[in-house]
Design an enzyme around this catalytic site. Structure first.
Site, mmCIF file in Angstrom:
data_model
loop_
_atom_site.group_PDB
_atom_site.id
_atom_site.type_symbol
_atom_site.label_atom_id
_atom_site.label_comp_id
_atom_site.label_asym_id
_atom_site.label_seq_id
_atom_site.Cartn_x
_atom_site.Cartn_y
_atom_site.Cartn_z
ATOM 1 N N GLU A 117 0.884 -1.161 0.000
ATOM 2 C CA GLU A 117 0.000 0.000 0.000
ATOM 3 C C GLU A 117 0.922 1.211 0.000
ATOM 4 O O GLU A 117 1.580 1.489 0.992
ATOM 5 C CB GLU A 117 -0.921 -0.041 1.223
ATOM 6 C CG GLU A 117 -2.190 0.737 1.006
ATOM 7 C CD GLU A 117 -2.049 2.155 1.476
ATOM 8 O OE1 GLU A 117 -1.609 2.996 0.646
ATOM 9 O OE2 GLU A 117 -2.344 2.415 2.637
ATOM 10 N N CYS A 139 -1.997 8.928 2.628
ATOM 11 C CA CYS A 139 -1.692 8.408 1.294
ATOM 12 C C CYS A 139 -2.841 8.679 0.320
ATOM 13 O O CYS A 139 -2.618 8.886 -0.857
ATOM 14 C CB CYS A 139 -1.368 6.930 1.359
ATOM 15 S SG CYS A 139 -2.521 6.009 2.364
ATOM 16 N N GLU A 196 3.992 13.076 -4.620
ATOM 17 C CA GLU A 196 3.275 13.053 -3.355
ATOM 18 C C GLU A 196 4.004 13.968 -2.365
ATOM 19 O O GLU A 196 5.152 13.724 -2.013
ATOM 20 C CB GLU A 196 3.249 11.623 -2.819
ATOM 21 C CG GLU A 196 2.405 11.474 -1.576
ATOM 22 C CD GLU A 196 2.318 10.028 -1.105
ATOM 23 O OE1 GLU A 196 3.340 9.330 -1.095
ATOM 24 O OE2 GLU A 196 1.202 9.605 -0.735
HETATM 25 P P1 NAD Z 1 9.254 4.866 4.146
HETATM 26 O O1 NAD Z 1 8.654 4.090 3.054
HETATM 27 O O2 NAD Z 1 10.728 5.077 4.140
HETATM 28 O O3 NAD Z 1 8.925 4.180 5.552
HETATM 29 C C1 NAD Z 1 7.797 3.366 5.800
HETATM 30 C C2 NAD Z 1 8.218 2.195 6.687
HETATM 31 O O4 NAD Z 1 9.149 1.369 5.977
HETATM 32 C C3 NAD Z 1 8.942 2.593 7.968
HETATM 33 O O5 NAD Z 1 8.564 1.683 8.986
HETATM 34 C C4 NAD Z 1 10.399 2.387 7.608
HETATM 35 O O6 NAD Z 1 11.233 2.152 8.714
HETATM 36 C C5 NAD Z 1 10.332 1.159 6.734
HETATM 37 N N1 NAD Z 1 11.433 0.969 5.787
HETATM 38 C C6 NAD Z 1 12.246 1.912 5.248
HETATM 39 N N2 NAD Z 1 13.111 1.329 4.394
HETATM 40 C C7 NAD Z 1 12.828 0.009 4.374
HETATM 41 C C8 NAD Z 1 13.357 -1.106 3.661
HETATM 42 N N3 NAD Z 1 14.331 -0.980 2.786
HETATM 43 N N4 NAD Z 1 12.804 -2.325 3.872
HETATM 44 C C9 NAD Z 1 11.783 -2.477 4.731
HETATM 45 N N5 NAD Z 1 11.261 -1.464 5.432
HETATM 46 C C10 NAD Z 1 11.759 -0.227 5.252
HETATM 47 O O7 NAD Z 1 8.532 6.247 4.223
HETATM 48 P P2 NAD Z 1 9.119 7.594 4.877
HETATM 49 O O8 NAD Z 1 10.564 7.777 4.601
HETATM 50 O O9 NAD Z 1 8.713 7.604 6.275
HETATM 51 O O10 NAD Z 1 8.312 8.675 4.050
HETATM 52 C C11 NAD Z 1 8.765 9.090 2.767
HETATM 53 C C12 NAD Z 1 7.615 9.373 1.844
HETATM 54 O O11 NAD Z 1 6.839 8.192 1.682
HETATM 55 C C13 NAD Z 1 6.634 10.393 2.355
HETATM 56 O O12 NAD Z 1 7.014 11.688 2.050
HETATM 57 C C14 NAD Z 1 5.379 9.978 1.616
HETATM 58 O O13 NAD Z 1 5.361 10.531 0.334
HETATM 59 C C15 NAD Z 1 5.498 8.494 1.516
HETATM 60 N N6 NAD Z 1 4.720 7.794 2.557
HETATM 61 C C16 NAD Z 1 3.574 7.177 2.204
HETATM 62 C C17 NAD Z 1 2.818 6.534 3.168
HETATM 63 C C18 NAD Z 1 1.546 5.851 2.862
HETATM 64 O O14 NAD Z 1 0.732 5.650 3.754
HETATM 65 N N7 NAD Z 1 1.300 5.434 1.643
HETATM 66 C C19 NAD Z 1 3.243 6.509 4.488
HETATM 67 C C20 NAD Z 1 4.446 7.124 4.825
HETATM 68 C C21 NAD Z 1 5.164 7.754 3.837
#
Ligand code: NAD
Ligand code: MN
Length: 482
Positions: free
Chosen positions: A258, A292, A389
């Site tokens: 998602e 999101c 986004e």
């Molecule tokens: P991210 O995707 O980096 O983090 C989401 C989760 O994934 C966190 O728990 C993080 O620790 C984990 N994660 C990070 N790298 C990983 C990897 N290689 N393998 C497994 N897990 C990993 O998101 P972010 O850096 O917090 O936010 C960046 C951008 O992402 C935001 O600006 C936004 O545009 C988007 N975002 C979208 C949603 C959504 O609900 N769709 C949520 C958060 C962020």
């Protein structure tokens, strides 16, 4: 910000929550010390350090997956489905009983207004457990044949925007379907997941059924790549989602992603304008726009553009930005310094590319991470602020003349998570909705969530569905398939 009404401060007391000076990991029913470093989690509204949590190492993740596997084989898997349901009902009731504690803790760790954590996040989290508790002994009606089976151990990685709610969306269907889980909360918002671990103990949930391993991306990667995980569920950025899809490709693991969105909120000239303006505000400023499915692209019919924008600006002028624990606050803190930088950068690019930035007058708190509600007009579909986004309180306004043009512009996105349509005519709403490439389409409303309703995306917004019967199918295998 400036307001038509002056309110006295109405802060919710934080005395209901007790935050320990440090936390370990929740593995096999116990809080244990991690073998990795620890790191702080802060209150983004004040930059105050709330506590230290553990960065789960590969060894810690391995320990959690082993515990989950044992529980799957020995207790949770063999358990009568109706008994699994009883545990889930118990968890749901405990979430309700301790709702105020969860709401305050969520607002402290995340920065979201208490009004939202109290009225949306926590009640919806409980509703998810109630809903899936009811399914636990009815899995033969999911649509996967008469004997669907759980997949085994689910590795779940969630983001920081709805910490407890995302946990509920992941954990409730997994458990109802008979799986056990290892969940990694986001690094900036681990605290409600750790409080949820306490709920699992209070509910006497058998050891190992739910394991919570805190940490950042490396810990998440260890969960996703662990060889004994049968199912991976991820919510977060498209970039990380893509790397997870690559890591899982060629393994037996089932995957649900998602990811991001760039929803079009389409307003036709026959829409009730005041109602639409409320929906636009709710669509983009709810949860500081850290959503999101946020309605971040307003597509407004050209003939009513000026009227809608003027009305929108007037309404935004009444929004209160500030202390998340104040019950009158509409817009709280940006979740992290990194996210604030990203919002600033994309907004600056918006201006540099020729869009007009509008923000209401007013002061922001000095400490903490803040960004005022922002509207960009003169935006074209090619602009970065219309494509990327932002994940913040930033609305891009575009116009259209005909329904066909509205559909074309709405679908002109690499994402396809959600959309909104505002019109008086039901037939028009149905026709437009059927042409939108978006997983969720709201009509004359926006950002409405319900556990019975499937949620998920098209295109780069990911695949798989959460919520409803569909959400269970993601954690089951039919009798005939392997
Ligand atoms: P991210 O995707 O980096 O983090 C989401 C989760 O994934 C966190 O728990 C993080 O620790 C984990 N994660 C990070 N790298 C990983 C990897 N290689 N393998 C497994 N897990 C990993 O998101 P972010 O850096 O917090 O936010 C960046 C951008 O992402 C935001 O600006 C936004 O545009 C988007 N975002 C979208 C949603 C959504 O609900 N769709 C949520 C958060 C962020
Ligand atoms: Mn935090």
């Amino acid at each position: 910000m400036t307001s038509l009404f002056e309110y006295a401060p109405a802060p919710e007391s934080r005395s209901i929550v007790t935050i320990a000076p440090s936390y370990g990991l929740f593995i096999d029913g116990e809080f244990v010390d991690g073998t990795g470093e620890s790191f702080p989690t802060i209150n983004p509204a004040t930059e105050e350090v709330l506590t230290e949590v553990s960065a789960g190492s590969e060894a810690d993740v391995d320990r959690a997956v082993r515990a989950a596997r044992r529980a799957f084989e020995k207790t949770w898997g063999p358990m009568r489905p109706a008994d699994r349901g009883k545990y889930l009902f118990r968890i749901a009731r405990l979430l309700q009983e301790r709702a105020r504690e969860f709401a305050v803790l969520e607002s402290l760790d995340n920065g979201k207004p208490i009004r939202e954590s109290r009225d949306v996040d926590v009640p919806l989290a409980a509703a998810h457990f109630f809903y899936y508790a009811g399914w636990a002994d009815k899995l033969e009606h999911v649509g996967l044949g008469t004997q669907p089976r759980p997949l085994g151990v689910a590795g779940q990685v969630i983001p920081w925007n709805f910490p407890l709610m995302m946990l509920a969306w992941k954990v409730a269907p997994a458990l109802a379907a008979g799986n056990t889980v290892v969940l990694k909360p986001a690094e900036t918002t681990p605290l409600t997941a750790l409080l949820f671990a306490e709920i699992c103990r209070q509910a006497d949930l058998p050891a190992g059924v739910v394991n919570i391993v805190t940490g950042a991306g490396d810990t998440g990667r260890a969960v996703v790549e662990h060889a004994d995980v049968d199912k991976v569920a991820f919510t977060g950025s498209t970039d990380v989602g893509r790397s997870i899809a690559r890591a899982v490709a060629g393994t037996r693991k089932k995957l649900t992603l998602e990811l991001g969105g760039k929803a079009a909120n389409i307003v036709f000239d026959d829409a009730p304008i005041d109602q639409a303006v409320e929906g636009i505000v709710q669509g983009i400023f709810f949860n500081q726009g850290h959503v999101c499915c946020a309605g971040s692209r307003l597509l407004v019919q050209e003939s009513i553009h000026d009227e809608v924008v003027a009305s929108l600006q007037r309404r935004i002028g009444t929004l209160r930005v500030g202390d998340p624990l104040d019950k009158n606050t509409d817009i709280g803190a940006i979740n992290s310094r990194e996210q604030l930088e990203r919002i600033r950068e994309l907004s600056d690019i918006g201006e540099a590319e020729g869009a007009q930035r509008w923000q209401p007058a007013g002061e922001l708190p000095e400490r903490g991470f803040w960004f005022p509600p922002t509207v960009f007009t003169d935006v074209s579909s090619a602009h970065r602020i219309a494509r990327d986004e932002v994940f913040g309180p930033v609305l891009s306004v575009l116009t259209f003349r005909t329904p066909d043009e509205a559909v074309a512009k709405a679908n002109n996105s690499t994402y396809g998570l959600s959309a909104g349509i505002w019109s008086e005519k039901g037939s028009r709403i149905l026709k437009i909705a059927s042409h939108l490439r978006a997983g969720v389409v709201w009509a004359n409303t926006f950002n409405k969530f319900d556990p019975t309703s499937p949620f998920g995306g098209y295109k780069q917004s990911g695949y798989g569905r959460e919520g409803g019967r569909h959400g269970l199918a993601a954690y089951l295998t039919g009798a005939d398939s392997k």
